[in-house]
Design a protein around this motif. Structure first.
Motif, PDB file in Angstrom:
ATOM      1  N   SER A   1       8.297  67.462  91.222  1.00 27.97           N
ATOM      2  CA  SER A   1       8.714  68.648  90.481  1.00 27.97           C
ATOM      3  C   SER A   1      10.072  68.435  89.804  1.00 27.97           C
ATOM      4  O   SER A   1      10.809  67.500  90.122  1.00 27.97           O
ATOM      5  N   VAL A   2      10.379  69.344  88.907  1.00 27.19           N
ATOM      6  CA  VAL A   2      11.685  69.348  88.246  1.00 27.19           C
ATOM      7  C   VAL A   2      12.798  69.487  89.285  1.00 27.19           C
ATOM      8  O   VAL A   2      13.846  68.829  89.202  1.00 27.19           O
ATOM      9  N   GLU A   3      12.561  70.339  90.267  1.00 27.03           N
ATOM     10  CA  GLU A   3      13.573  70.583  91.288  1.00 27.03           C
ATOM     11  C   GLU A   3      13.881  69.333  92.112  1.00 27.03           C
ATOM     12  O   GLU A   3      15.025  69.116  92.526  1.00 27.03           O
ATOM     13  N   GLU A   4      12.868  68.493  92.328  1.00 22.36           N
ATOM     14  CA  GLU A   4      13.111  67.252  93.059  1.00 22.36           C
ATOM     15  C   GLU A   4      14.044  66.327  92.281  1.00 22.36           C
ATOM     16  O   GLU A   4      14.899  65.659  92.865  1.00 22.36           O
ATOM     17  N   VAL A   5      13.863  66.271  90.980  1.00 19.53           N
ATOM     18  CA  VAL A   5      14.775  65.470  90.146  1.00 19.53           C
ATOM     19  C   VAL A   5      16.190  66.020  90.262  1.00 19.53           C
ATOM     20  O   VAL A   5      17.156  65.288  90.474  1.00 19.53           O
ATOM     21  N   ARG A   6      16.301  67.354  90.149  1.00 21.88           N
ATOM     22  CA  ARG A   6      17.620  67.986  90.286  1.00 21.88           C
ATOM     23  C   ARG A   6      18.259  67.688  91.632  1.00 21.88           C
ATOM     24  O   ARG A   6      19.421  67.282  91.714  1.00 21.88           O
TER      25      ARG A   6
ATOM     26  N   TRP B   1      19.591  64.086  92.107  1.00 22.96           N
ATOM     27  CA  TRP B   1      20.378  63.526  90.994  1.00 22.96           C
ATOM     28  C   TRP B   1      21.465  62.569  91.484  1.00 22.96           C
ATOM     29  O   TRP B   1      21.746  61.539  90.846  1.00 22.96           O
TER      30      TRP B   1
END
Length: 301
Positions: free
Chosen positions: A264-269, A272
């Protein structure tokens, strides 16, 4: 160690009517190279044209006992580039060195810049490097020898306000160099880049006189001439100014494997800090090394 010499070698230097190009041409000639002095003779923004500047450099070389001819072609003009190559081959029968130095400026913030100014700067710097390189490529391959030096800039490597067009062109040249060094390796064609800081027509209004005095073009030229030599590396980005020299490299972090299920996008965030962690970062020699890393991570390595 013996001095670096270019006896029997033929060099083309574009934009050699003044500034950095003139110094490169003079030093190559002083060390024995036969030189094609190319310069359109236009203004800093690329307008106008005159052969006077190139002719004057040729006369300097001849007065010092060297051999040179002038060429007034635009590096963006196919017929003009072909003529430049023909002149060199008709005169001396080979081309060993290309120093792609020609350039112009059309500086403005991106908000105020016209697309025409973007395209013109991209054309002169990027295609004005590609076209002469393409024209000498087969000659160098047949000779199994060639040295190409392209000219990049800190504006392309790191950015500079008001130079989006110039910066895009100058970093594009690095992408071009990175592939040419791979394709030229089997034929002993070495391709390198110089990122100069020097007092020239293109920088005289950007810095105070006292600083410009410390940034003479001749303080960059030794690095360029080394990159033209038989001993030159390949794929180097040499930065130079005021007698100082360094290498610029593009690094990629080791990164982190986040998996495929539920990505998910949140995992990338949230990861970081791991993605950007410099520990273990590497400067790759070819694009495939990045893919190899990703496959290694996929396999749990």
């Amino acid at each position: 160690m013996a001095d670096i010499r270019f006896d029997g070698k033929v060099a083309i230097v574009t934009g050699a009517g003044g500034g950095l190009g003139r110094q490169h041409a003079l030093e190559l000639a002083r060390r024995g190279a036969k030189v094609v002095v190319n310069d359109l003779g236009g203004s800093v923004d690329g307008s106008g044209g005159s052969s006077a500047a190139a002719d004057a450099v040729v006369e300097e070389i001849k007065a010092a006992g060297g051999e040179a001819i002038s060429n007034g072609s635009s590096v963006t003009d196919d017929a003009g580039v072909a003529l430049m190559i023909k002149q060199a081959m008709d005169q001396w029968g080979r081309i060993d060195i290309l120093v792609a130095n020609a350039g112009i400026l059309r500086d403005k913030s991106f908000a105020k810049m016209e697309i025409a100014d973007f395209e013109l700067v991209l054309n002169v710097h990027l295609m004005g490097t590609v076209k002469p390189a393409k024209a000498v490529w087969d000659i160098m391959r047949e000779q199994n020898y060639g040295r190409i030096v392209v000219t990049t800039s800190s504006s392309g490597l790191y950015g500079n306000f008001g130079q989006s067009n110039y910066g895009a062109a100058k970093l594009g040249i690095i992408g071009f160099m990175n592939t040419l060094r791979l394709e030229g390796a089997k034929n002993n064609i070495h391709v390198n880049a110089i990122a100069p800081v020097a007092a020239t027509r293109m920088t005289e209004n950007l810095m105070p006189p006292a600083v410009l005095e410390r940034l003479k073009p001749e303080y960059v030229t030794p690095g360029v001439v080394y990159l033209c030599s038989e001993e030159a590396p390949t794929g180097a980005i040499l930065t130079a100014g005021a007698g100082a020299f360094a290498l610029s490299r593009i690094y990629e972090t080791e990164g982190v494997y986040l998996g495929e299920g539920g990505l998910s996008v949140e995992e990338v965030r949230d990861n970081w800090s791991k993605i950007s962690d410099p520990e273990g970062q590497a400067a790759y020699a070819a694009g495939g090394e990045q893919s190899q890393k990703f496959f290694r991570k996929l396999s749990g390595g």
